[in-house]
Scaffold this motif. Structure first.
Motif, PDB file in Angstrom:
ATOM      1  N   LEU A   1      -3.648  -9.847   3.943  1.00 34.37           N
ATOM      2  CA  LEU A   1      -2.787  -9.633   2.781  1.00 34.37           C
ATOM      3  C   LEU A   1      -1.766 -10.765   2.697  1.00 34.37           C
ATOM      4  CD1 LEU A   1      -2.036  -5.800   3.073  1.00 34.37           C
ATOM      5  CD2 LEU A   1      -3.849  -6.941   1.781  1.00 34.37           C
TER       6      LEU A   1
ATOM      7  N   PHE B   1      -4.706   0.129  -5.267  1.00 31.84           N
ATOM      8  CA  PHE B   1      -4.724  -0.954  -4.290  1.00 31.84           C
ATOM      9  C   PHE B   1      -5.256  -0.445  -2.942  1.00 31.84           C
ATOM     10  CE2 PHE B   1      -3.184  -3.932  -1.177  1.00 31.84           C
ATOM     11  CZ  PHE B   1      -3.158  -5.159  -1.833  1.00 31.84           C
TER      12      PHE B   1
ATOM     13  N   MET C   1       5.729  -5.250  -2.336  1.00 32.51           N
ATOM     14  CA  MET C   1       5.636  -3.847  -2.741  1.00 32.51           C
ATOM     15  C   MET C   1       6.873  -3.431  -3.538  1.00 32.51           C
ATOM     16  SD  MET C   1       2.774  -2.417  -1.634  1.00 32.51           S
ATOM     17  CE  MET C   1       3.000  -0.670  -1.280  1.00 32.51           C
TER      18      MET C   1
ATOM     19  N   ILE D   1       1.206  -3.720  -9.763  1.00 35.12           N
ATOM     20  CA  ILE D   1       0.412  -3.102  -8.717  1.00 35.12           C
ATOM     21  C   ILE D   1       0.370  -1.597  -8.937  1.00 35.12           C
ATOM     22  CG2 ILE D   1       2.375  -2.901  -7.144  1.00 35.12           C
ATOM     23  CD1 ILE D   1       0.447  -3.274  -4.822  1.00 35.12           C
TER      24      ILE D   1
ATOM     25  N   HIS E   1      -0.299   1.344  -6.630  1.00 32.58           N
ATOM     26  CA  HIS E   1      -0.380   1.536  -5.184  1.00 32.58           C
ATOM     27  C   HIS E   1      -1.646   2.275  -4.759  1.00 32.58           C
ATOM     28  CE1 HIS E   1       4.270   1.067  -4.624  1.00 32.58           C
ATOM     29  NE2 HIS E   1       3.690  -0.013  -5.100  1.00 32.58           N
TER      30      HIS E   1
ATOM     31  N   LEU F   1      -1.253  -9.456  -2.220  1.00 34.03           N
ATOM     32  CA  LEU F   1      -0.338  -8.337  -2.443  1.00 34.03           C
ATOM     33  C   LEU F   1       1.022  -8.864  -2.900  1.00 34.03           C
ATOM     34  CD1 LEU F   1       0.510  -5.373  -2.267  1.00 34.03           C
ATOM     35  CD2 LEU F   1       0.879  -5.688   0.192  1.00 34.03           C
TER      36      LEU F   1
END
Length: 327
Positions: free
Chosen positions: A322, A306, A289, A301, A303, A286
């Protein structure tokens, strides 16, 4: 003549395996391989102890696998060996050699640094040392001459892995019952994340031939190996390669516990179900974020995607973690 391949590990563990050095030796012809030795050291050992162990072999050349965690120990050991043996050939390779060959050459008196995949060149290097005429015209070699650092260009195309011998199948490395192995199933990576070096030598995935992988799995099963760390940065890219690998593991060695790294974008229900049939743990990258951070490190990414892909792992009963970057 005697040639030593030295690895300084972080600590004693099931992962403290000199795979890079083992690959170099396995690639040598048998007549050269007979004059080589693997030496394993650990960071808690003193420089004097390591130097004495090396000198006990009266080597003609010493090669170091160099990583971020052992670079100071490697350069210190090279300085000590050069003082006591001015004519000794000293080589370094590995991630630090590829990333900072000039820095290593300035820090310690290495004869040369191998920036490229050494299996394809070390036989020529050893032959030239045996004939007392060292060859500097080798692809991917860096060295100092008359105070200047020279970097020979790497080959335009990455070498074909089909010709390489397995360090496990040749007996250079020996699996231990109840122990662990590092298992290379491919090299290269198509992604260029700024914090990672896997794509620097080759921005394409070059798989190890399946016949070799199958034989290695059969060997690990026969020898009672308990754990396998798969070294692919993204085992599930391309996705069909990842599925074929998982199916082979289920066929040949279903009783071993596997550690894998996956990219969530390439997970699907079939891959999750195959993982669920194995004893395994999966690390998913990951990283962050934060959109600004992801842009800086060349990651993207989605979201919602994912989360849905991660749920596939949970539904299949797969143990996963993660990877997050601190800072």
């Amino acid at each position: 003549m005697t040639f030593l391949f030295v690895t300084i590990h972080v600590r004693r563990s099931a992962q403290a395996i000199p795979l890079a050095a083992g690959c170099l030796i396995a690639a040598l012809p048998p007549e050269q391989r007979a004059h080589t030795h693997l030496l394993d050291f650990y960071l808690d050992q003193s420089p004097e102890e390591m130097e004495q162990a090396i000198q006990a072999h009266s080597p003609d050349a010493v090669s170091f696998s160099t990583y971020v965690w052992n670079r100071p120990a490697v350069t210190d050991l090279a300085l000590r060996l050069r003082r006591s043996h001015p004519d000794l050939f000293l080589f370094a390779g590995g991630p630090e050699g590829s990333a900072d060959a000039e820095g290593l050459l300035r820090e310690a008196p290495f004869s040369a640094i191998l920036r490229d995949e050494g299996e394809f060149y070390f036989s020529r290097i050893i032959h030239s040392i045996q004939n007392k005429k060292f060859i500097f015209q080798i692809n991917g070699l860096s060295y100092i001459r008359q105070g200047e650092v020279h970097h020979n260009p790497a080959p335009e195309e990455p070498p074909d892995l089909k010709s390489l011998s397995s360090p496990w199948l040749t007996g250079v490395l020996t699996p231990e019952p109840g122990g662990g192995v590092l298992w290379e199933t491919a090299r290269g990576c198509p992604f260029r994340c700024s914090y990672c070096y896997d794509a620097r030598s080759s921005a394409q995935v070059r798989p190890i031939p399946q016949d070799r992988l199958r034989q290695e799995l059969q060997l690990f099963t026969r020898e009672g190996v308990d754990q396998v760390w798969i070294l692919d940065s993204t085992f599930n890219h391309p996705p069909e390669r990842g599925k074929a690998l998982l199916k082979m593991m289920l066929e040949e060695a279903p009783g071993i516990h596997y550690h894998l790294e996956a990219k969530v974008e390439f997970l699907d229900r079939e891959t999750a179900d195959l993982l669920g049939q194995l004893a395994c743990s999966v690390q998913v990258g990951l990283q962050s974020m934060n959109p600004d951070v992801l842009k800086t490190i060349r990651r993207t990414i989605n979201h919602d995607d994912f989360i849905s892909k991660i749920r596939l792992l949970g539904e299949a009963g797969v143990t996963y973690g993660l990877d997050l970057m601190m800072g």
